[in-house]
Scaffold this motif. Sequence first.
Motif, short mmCIF file in Angstrom:
data_model
loop_
_atom_site.label_atom_id
_atom_site.label_comp_id
_atom_site.label_asym_id
_atom_site.label_seq_id
_atom_site.Cartn_x
_atom_site.Cartn_y
_atom_site.Cartn_z
N VAL A 1 -11.26 39.11 4.70
CA VAL A 1 -10.58 40.10 3.92
C VAL A 1 -9.33 40.93 4.54
O VAL A 1 -9.49 40.88 5.65
CB VAL A 1 -11.58 40.94 3.04
CG1 VAL A 1 -12.66 40.00 2.40
CG2 VAL A 1 -12.56 41.81 4.31
N GLY A 2 -8.71 41.56 4.00
CA GLY A 2 -7.88 42.41 4.31
C GLY A 2 -6.54 41.86 4.43
O GLY A 2 -6.38 40.49 4.18
N TYR A 3 -5.37 42.61 4.54
CA TYR A 3 -4.08 41.93 4.65
C TYR A 3 -3.64 41.40 3.56
O TYR A 3 -3.17 40.02 3.59
CB TYR A 3 -3.84 41.40 5.82
CG TYR A 3 -2.35 41.15 6.29
CD1 TYR A 3 -1.74 42.15 6.50
CD2 TYR A 3 -1.56 39.93 6.13
CE1 TYR A 3 -0.14 42.21 6.83
CE2 TYR A 3 -0.21 39.76 6.45
CZ TYR A 3 0.38 41.01 7.00
OH TYR A 3 1.71 40.86 7.05
N GLY A 4 -4.16 41.49 2.13
CA GLY A 4 -3.71 41.07 0.92
C GLY A 4 -4.98 40.08 0.68
O GLY A 4 -5.38 39.85 -0.65
N MET A 5 -6.06 39.95 1.51
CA MET A 5 -7.16 38.90 0.93
C MET A 5 -8.41 39.86 0.39
O MET A 5 -8.24 40.92 1.00
CB MET A 5 -7.49 38.02 2.25
CG MET A 5 -6.63 37.14 2.64
SD MET A 5 -6.91 36.18 4.13
CE MET A 5 -6.10 37.52 5.28
N ASP A 6 -9.18 39.30 -0.28
CA ASP A 6 -10.07 40.37 -1.12
C ASP A 6 -11.65 39.43 -1.09
O ASP A 6 -11.69 38.38 -0.73
CB ASP A 6 -9.67 40.41 -2.68
CG ASP A 6 -9.66 39.42 -3.41
OD1 ASP A 6 -10.36 39.59 -4.74
OD2 ASP A 6 -9.39 38.42 -3.11
N ALA A 7 -12.46 40.37 -1.44
CA ALA A 7 -13.74 40.04 -1.76
C ALA A 7 -14.16 40.87 -3.16
O ALA A 7 -14.28 42.06 -2.96
CB ALA A 7 -14.81 40.42 -0.93
N GLY A 8 -14.34 39.95 -4.02
CA GLY A 8 -14.29 40.65 -5.59
C GLY A 8 -13.26 41.79 -5.68
O GLY A 8 -13.74 42.86 -6.41
N HIS A 9 -12.03 41.68 -5.43
CA HIS A 9 -10.91 42.37 -5.70
C HIS A 9 -10.89 43.79 -4.90
O HIS A 9 -10.20 44.61 -5.01
CB HIS A 9 -11.03 42.77 -7.18
CG HIS A 9 -10.94 41.73 -8.14
ND1 HIS A 9 -9.84 40.67 -8.25
CD2 HIS A 9 -11.74 41.12 -9.28
CE1 HIS A 9 -10.14 39.71 -9.19
NE2 HIS A 9 -11.18 40.12 -9.74
#
Length: 184
Positions: free
Chosen positions: A158-166
């Motif tokens: 996650v982070g830098y645009g990547m998500d976990a459940g938004h």
Amino acid sequence: MSAPHREGIRPLYSAEEIAARITSMAAEIAERRPENLLAVIVLKGGFVFGADLARALSLNDVAMEIEFISLSSYGARLKTSGEVRILRDIGCPVENRDVLLVDDVLDSGLTLRFARDLMLTRGAHRVEIAAMIDKPEGRKTEIAADYVGFTCPDYFVVGYGMDAGHAHRELPYVGVVEDNGRGK
């Protein structure tokens, strides 16, 4: 200056490492001398990487038009469904243009292969792929990125645009989610 650690997320690539790699990627792309370049940023995850890469390309005297496409092969799931859908299409022609697809993660490869094939079908002269994270262990189709930020094991990042459940898109670094049993 690195952001503070978030509970359950182990930093994997710092903001400084990401910035240095994007500078190198932009130089690699500029060496190819793209003509009539159209950068197509795959939403939502590719928006941060796409913005930083576009600015770095500009510093390398690469002119481009920027468009956005929204594709889905995940829906609300953590694993791909295998079926790619266009949620939002680009709004300009690609015929006889060099296209650079920009995405956060190349994992199964299904989404980027769909996007690449779509651009070629529409008459693109050349289609190249820039992926911030390449996770080759998850590949379900033959495809490779032309430009890769980092090659990563099959972690849930996650982070830098990547998500976990938004959540966590806003983090300036890439981190591994450890509290769901998938982080290592």
